[in-house]
Design an enzyme around this catalytic site. Structure first.
Site, PDB file in Angstrom:
ATOM      1  N   ARG A   1      37.765  37.032  42.927  1.00  0.00           N
ATOM      2  CA  ARG A   1      36.705  38.040  42.867  1.00  0.00           C
ATOM      3  C   ARG A   1      37.065  39.276  43.705  1.00  0.00           C
ATOM      4  O   ARG A   1      36.748  40.406  43.324  1.00  0.00           O
ATOM      5  CB  ARG A   1      35.398  37.419  43.371  1.00  0.00           C
TER       6      ARG A   1
ATOM      7  N   HIS B   1      36.933  43.023  42.275  1.00  0.00           N
ATOM      8  CA  HIS B   1      36.086  44.042  42.888  1.00  0.00           C
ATOM      9  C   HIS B   1      36.915  45.181  43.472  1.00  0.00           C
ATOM     10  O   HIS B   1      36.412  46.299  43.628  1.00  0.00           O
ATOM     11  CB  HIS B   1      35.189  43.415  43.955  1.00  0.00           C
TER      12      HIS B   1
ATOM     13  N   ASN C   1      28.661  43.854  46.674  1.00  0.00           N
ATOM     14  CA  ASN C   1      29.577  43.222  47.620  1.00  0.00           C
ATOM     15  C   ASN C   1      28.909  42.633  48.854  1.00  0.00           C
ATOM     16  O   ASN C   1      29.379  41.631  49.414  1.00  0.00           O
ATOM     17  CB  ASN C   1      30.628  44.235  48.086  1.00  0.00           C
TER      18      ASN C   1
ATOM     19  N   HIS D   1      34.461  32.952  35.767  1.00  0.00           N
ATOM     20  CA  HIS D   1      33.285  32.234  36.249  1.00  0.00           C
ATOM     21  C   HIS D   1      33.355  30.743  35.956  1.00  0.00           C
ATOM     22  O   HIS D   1      32.385  30.016  36.184  1.00  0.00           O
ATOM     23  CB  HIS D   1      32.015  32.839  35.648  1.00  0.00           C
TER      24      HIS D   1
END
Length: 330
Positions: free
Chosen positions: A71, A75, A103, A202
């Protein structure tokens, strides 16, 4: 009297300008390219082994860390490109991305990156960028949890800036619709197939109650028994920090179980279930069905999409810097 020799014919000025501009653009494009995973073979031969060792130990101690490292890379790349801007700490006169809405209170794994960087600075001072560490760590975390491998393109450099505003605007939210997701990924040069495959990340990790609370109390496309089982640990109001697995079938194993859950209306986030409308009504339904039926197809498309995502607007050549401390500019 003999005439002096004629000068060689020259290009008209406008054509010369076009040629020069073309050469400059070619050089700029070549400079912006990342290199293969042998990039550090000469400058820091132990770079990839060092990162893999640190990541393997971290994921072994805490399987959730695999999803966290993956992740972090996502990001990072969706904000300013893959430049390690997400790692910069706030200072008295600088606001980074860690406190942005998508975040704050949810990004993890910074200490794993710090550990890898500390070792690399001892082995090869100011050679391996933090942005490359993020890209390699994401790959190694996926492999550690049973997922596919891919050749990480390397040569990124680190930014000296960050953007909280872009983090708030460019990162998809848990409540995103399919149209919003398609636009967000298209804006980064990623296709519909890339978007669905990358959403398959996911298959590992957890989400906080605050991010799926509205879905389990209000959405109509969720399996009733699934929603009821989640409400016990996620009250309609109050504390929203409790966790639930994004893929209930194998939360710490990288496989295609996530897509099978979508077929049953058991996507945890609204943005997850948005990928599958059922009844052939959604533009991504076919991909979801294909990935649910074939782990091999999902793994192959995921690996390809990760290479593409890792190439979003990298800093290369002399742009940016190689940070000594991933949390601060030099």
């Amino acid at each position: 009297m003999a005439r002096p020799p004629r000068a060689a014919a020259s290009l008209p000025q406008h054509r010369l300008s076009v040629v020069v501009l073309g050469l400059l653009l070619f050089r700029a494009a070549a400079k912006a390219q990342l290199s293969g995973d042998s990039y550090y073979d000469a400058s820091c031969p132990a770079a990839l082994l060092t990162i893999r060792t640190v990541v393997s130990a971290a994921v072994l101690l805490d399987p959730r860390m695999g999803a966290s490292l993956l992740r972090l890379h996502f990001h990072d790349c969706f904000v300013q490109g893959c430049d390690a801007s997400v790692l910069l700490d706030d200072t008295g006169n600088f606001t980074g991305e860690k406190g942005a809405g998508p975040n704050a209170g949810s990004l993890r794994g910074f200490e794993v990156v710090d550990n890898a960087k500390m070792l690399l600075e001892t082995l090869c001072p100011q050679t391996v960028s933090c942005a490359d560490i993020l890209a390699v760590a994401a790959r190694d975390a996926v492999v550690q949890l049973g997922g596919p491998s891919w050749a990480v393109q390397l040569g990124r450099r680190d930014s000296t800036t960050a953007s909280a505003s872009l983090a708030n605007s460019d990162l998809p939210s848990p409540s995103s619709t399919l149209a919003t997701l398609l636009t967000a990924f298209s804006n980064k040069g990623l296709t519909t197939t890339d978007m669905v495959a990358l959403s398959g990340a996911h298959t590992i990790g957890r989400a906080q109650c605050a991010n799926f609370r509205d879905r389990i109390y209000n959405d109509t496309d969720i399996d009733a028994s699934f929603a009821a089982s989640l409400r016990a640990g996620c009250p309609q109001s109050g504390d929203g920090s409790s966790l639930a697995p994004l893929d209930e079938s194998s939360p710490d194993g990288f496989d295609n179980g996530y897509f099978g859950g979508l077929l049953s209306g058991r996507g945890l986030l609204h943005s997850d279930q948005a990928l599958f409308a059922g009844g052939g009504g959604g533009s991504t339904d076919g991909l979801v069905r294909s990935y649910a039926a074939s782990n091999g197809q999902f793994s192959g498309d995921f690996a390809s999409a990760m290479v593409k995502m890792g190439g979003i607007s990298p800093l290369t050549g002399t742009a940016g810097e190689v940070r000594v401390n991933c949390r601060a500019v030099n």
